[in-house]
Motif scaffolding. Sequence first.
Motif, PDB file in Angstrom:
ATOM      1  N   ASN A  60      -9.080  -8.668   6.923  1.00 43.44           N
ATOM      2  CA  ASN A  60      -9.431  -7.460   7.652  1.00 43.44           C
ATOM      3  C   ASN A  60     -10.196  -6.529   6.719  1.00 43.44           C
ATOM      4  O   ASN A  60      -9.680  -6.088   5.693  1.00 43.44           O
ATOM      5  N   LYS A  63      -8.592  -3.009   6.042  1.00 44.87           N
ATOM      6  CA  LYS A  63      -7.421  -3.066   5.160  1.00 44.87           C
ATOM      7  C   LYS A  63      -7.832  -3.403   3.729  1.00 44.87           C
ATOM      8  O   LYS A  63      -7.240  -2.899   2.775  1.00 44.87           O
ATOM      9  N   GLN A  66      -9.121  -0.295   2.141  1.00 43.36           N
ATOM     10  CA  GLN A  66      -7.999   0.594   1.806  1.00 43.36           C
ATOM     11  C   GLN A  66      -7.303   0.124   0.520  1.00 43.36           C
ATOM     12  O   GLN A  66      -6.984   0.934  -0.358  1.00 43.36           O
ATOM     13  N   ARG A 101      -5.281 -11.088  -1.935  1.00 46.46           N
ATOM     14  CA  ARG A 101      -5.854  -9.793  -1.555  1.00 46.46           C
ATOM     15  C   ARG A 101      -5.912  -8.858  -2.765  1.00 46.46           C
ATOM     16  O   ARG A 101      -6.878  -8.119  -2.947  1.00 46.46           O
ATOM     17  N   ASP A 145      -0.568 -10.969   9.778  1.00 51.77           N
ATOM     18  CA  ASP A 145      -1.962 -10.866  10.184  1.00 51.77           C
ATOM     19  C   ASP A 145      -2.723 -12.171   9.963  1.00 51.77           C
ATOM     20  O   ASP A 145      -3.943 -12.189   9.960  1.00 51.77           O
TER      21      ASP A 145
END
Length: 366
Positions: A60, A63, A66, A101, A145
């Motif tokens: 995403n 995200k 962020q 991530r 997710d």
Amino acid sequence: MVKASKSERPYRELRSLGGLSSLYDVAPASTSAPALTSNECLVPLSQIQRSPKNPRKSFNSAKMAQLTASVQRYGVLEPVLLKPLQPVQEPVHYELVFGERRYLAAEAAGLNEIRARILTPEEVQQWKEVDIAQIRLVENLNREDLNAVEETHAIVELLALQLQIPAPEVPRLLYRLHQQHRKRKNEESASSHTGVGTVPLGSLNEQLSQWMNNSDDAVTFERILWEVEYAFEGLGRFSWQSFVQHRLPLLNLPPDVQNAIRTGQIPYSAGKALARITDEHQRQSILEQAIAESWTREQIAEAVRSLLTPQLPVSQSNPDPAIQFQATLRTTVSKLKKAKLSAQKYVEAEKLLQQLLAIAESDSNA
């Protein structure tokens, strides 16, 4: 022999690394990176390679932005987990096990190195590839997710490791197992599966090969069923039967539909309806409209039905006028719900609806 539960094993191994919290991307109670612990170090990003076995293939963007901003401000708060490569492939020394991530955010933030925990040789020996794949999948499932296509591919890869067969063979095995399971349930009362101790162990690979070549051996069936149930019990997500019925078909969807599901542009449950449109240009047209207007599963299914339902001229089909009216009404209502009309068009539509209402009321008063 009683079959031991596998569902706790990944969590028990995770606890030895600091628990599930060590796998997530931001430590909520901290506003700056804590000091390195005795089993952590800073590793240059250039020495780390991403694992091709990570089930998540897309991220995403909001995200990730962020998380990147958080890393730029506070640094990486929790270590990534690395496995030493044997042999080292210069300049790469490690494979990323968990924390992709965080790794990508550190890269995007312009960091040169990242906080890491490196598996010891003893831990690498202790953890089989299947265990690492399962824990990696558990991590992603807990983040909620991972899209349905990625999740399905990941589970197929996990089963391939567990059953020691190539991943492309897994769907065929599961479909045959599902067919045999239903057949046997109809023929005899369900038997309890108490573990591999109830069947000869032998070579799993050899037994699978024989069974896939149309062997109807009950003992081999019992062992394969146990292995598959064992894997899904460890995941704790859904039953293997549900996976066969609802998830495996996703792998047969057209690439454009799979990609739309993978990127979260349409619900995975709408994929089967879209796949009914065999004309690629028509399917792409419906798909683009569904994405642009954020259609629900029901709206996509209705659009597919409207496209595939043959519209014969009245002179040819001679339908009952009431039936023809109901069909036209359904199509009109469906299109009006999706339409984005101007204020003037809404006024015109309202006048037409009032005329229809007047016809209905005059008929009921007659």
